[in-house]
Write an enzyme that holds these catalytic residues in place. Sequence first.
Site, short mmCIF file in Angstrom:
data_model
loop_
_atom_site.label_atom_id
_atom_site.label_comp_id
_atom_site.label_asym_id
_atom_site.label_seq_id
_atom_site.Cartn_x
_atom_site.Cartn_y
_atom_site.Cartn_z
CG HIS A 34 66.38 43.60 72.83
ND1 HIS A 34 66.99 43.59 74.06
CD2 HIS A 34 66.53 44.86 72.36
CE1 HIS A 34 67.49 44.79 74.32
NE2 HIS A 34 67.22 45.59 73.31
N GLY A 144 60.09 48.65 69.37
CA GLY A 144 59.27 48.42 70.57
C GLY A 144 58.50 49.67 70.97
P1 AMP Z 1 67.60 49.07 72.40
O1 AMP Z 1 68.56 47.93 72.34
O2 AMP Z 1 67.32 49.55 73.78
O3 AMP Z 1 67.95 50.18 71.44
O4 AMP Z 1 66.21 48.49 71.90
C1 AMP Z 1 66.09 47.90 70.63
C2 AMP Z 1 64.63 47.73 70.29
O5 AMP Z 1 64.00 46.91 71.27
C3 AMP Z 1 63.88 49.07 70.30
O6 AMP Z 1 62.96 49.10 69.22
C4 AMP Z 1 63.18 49.04 71.63
O7 AMP Z 1 62.00 49.82 71.67
C5 AMP Z 1 62.87 47.57 71.77
N1 AMP Z 1 62.65 47.24 73.18
C6 AMP Z 1 63.43 47.57 74.23
N2 AMP Z 1 62.87 47.17 75.39
C7 AMP Z 1 61.70 46.55 75.06
C8 AMP Z 1 60.66 45.93 75.81
N3 AMP Z 1 60.70 45.85 77.14
N4 AMP Z 1 59.61 45.41 75.14
C9 AMP Z 1 59.55 45.50 73.78
N5 AMP Z 1 60.50 46.08 73.02
C10 AMP Z 1 61.56 46.60 73.65
#
Ligand code: AMP
Length: 298
Positions: A34, A144
């Site tokens: 994140h 991501g």
């Molecule tokens: P989430 O909180 O899981 O909804 O993720 C929020 C954002 O962070 C989304 O755009 C995800 O794709 C991105 N994200 C989550 N894990 C990763 C990671 N390991 N590397 C890069 N971006 C990530």
Amino acid sequence: MQVLSTIESFRAAKAALPGRWGLVPTMGFLHAGHLSLVKRAKAENDHVAVSIFVNPTQFGPNEDLAAYPRDLDHDLSLLKSLDVDLVFNPTPEVMYPPNYQTYVTVEDVTKYLEGASRPGHFRGVATVVAKLFNIVGAERAYFGQKDAQQTIVIKRMVADLNLPIQIVICPTLREADGLAMSSRNTYLDADHRKAAPVLYRALTAAKNAFDQGERDGDQLRSIMRGVIEAEPLAKIDYVSAADATTLQELGIAPSPQPSPLKGEGVLLSMAVRVGKPRLIDNFLYQDGKWLTGELVNS
Ligand code: AMP
């Protein structure tokens, strides 16, 4: 850094800070993945807003909405250290007040992979992201590659609904052993944590075969399946070798593609249960090169 939980207070705080805005939508329990999105947004915009909202409409009835990990104080201290301008942290009632009845449905690209395994998931994602775009009014939003299908769904929605926002996709950040960072990794106990890099190993095996000339979708899927089935603690939900634009599986007879892998790209992806959590991961082959993410903490 200001933390706002109503739409009106967020808009007022944003109006006081003129310039170009970057938005990073999250569900909180922040990790380095994140934070890499936040850093990119900081570098490319005058101001950055991060939303923290565990969106109930993207969870199915038997999924982990109630158990989803939360630690707002820790999230806020991380965001403060990155000098984020505004954090939008609404309650479900702010986002979905009584009598709420409008949803965004992206059609074809939600039929496969996560969309097939998690009915209604992308309807919830597209709806909340469209609402966040309208509330925040940023010039750019950062997502991501870890959630590969989500990036495709959001880009489709933005194009189809003419939303005035640029979508920026950032690489998947991984632990030193290849495990993609995820808030859900916190559900892994010690044994399952040791088994969890099996997704990365399976993707790497299929990539290596592809690099040596393998172009049969069935073969690529069977290579990934073989690696995962050798790990007793892992249980496959799906493995996929798909056209990166349509998300249709490659090399199924009769093939929807005239020739497999001749499209714009190939998405190798999978969802695997490793103990409690259902983990997802992917490698993307596009424009003649692989996007496999970045190993950190090594
Ligand atoms: P989430 O909180 O899981 O909804 O993720 C929020 C954002 O962070 C989304 O755009 C995800 O794709 C991105 N994200 C989550 N894990 C990763 C990671 N390991 N590397 C890069 N971006 C990530």
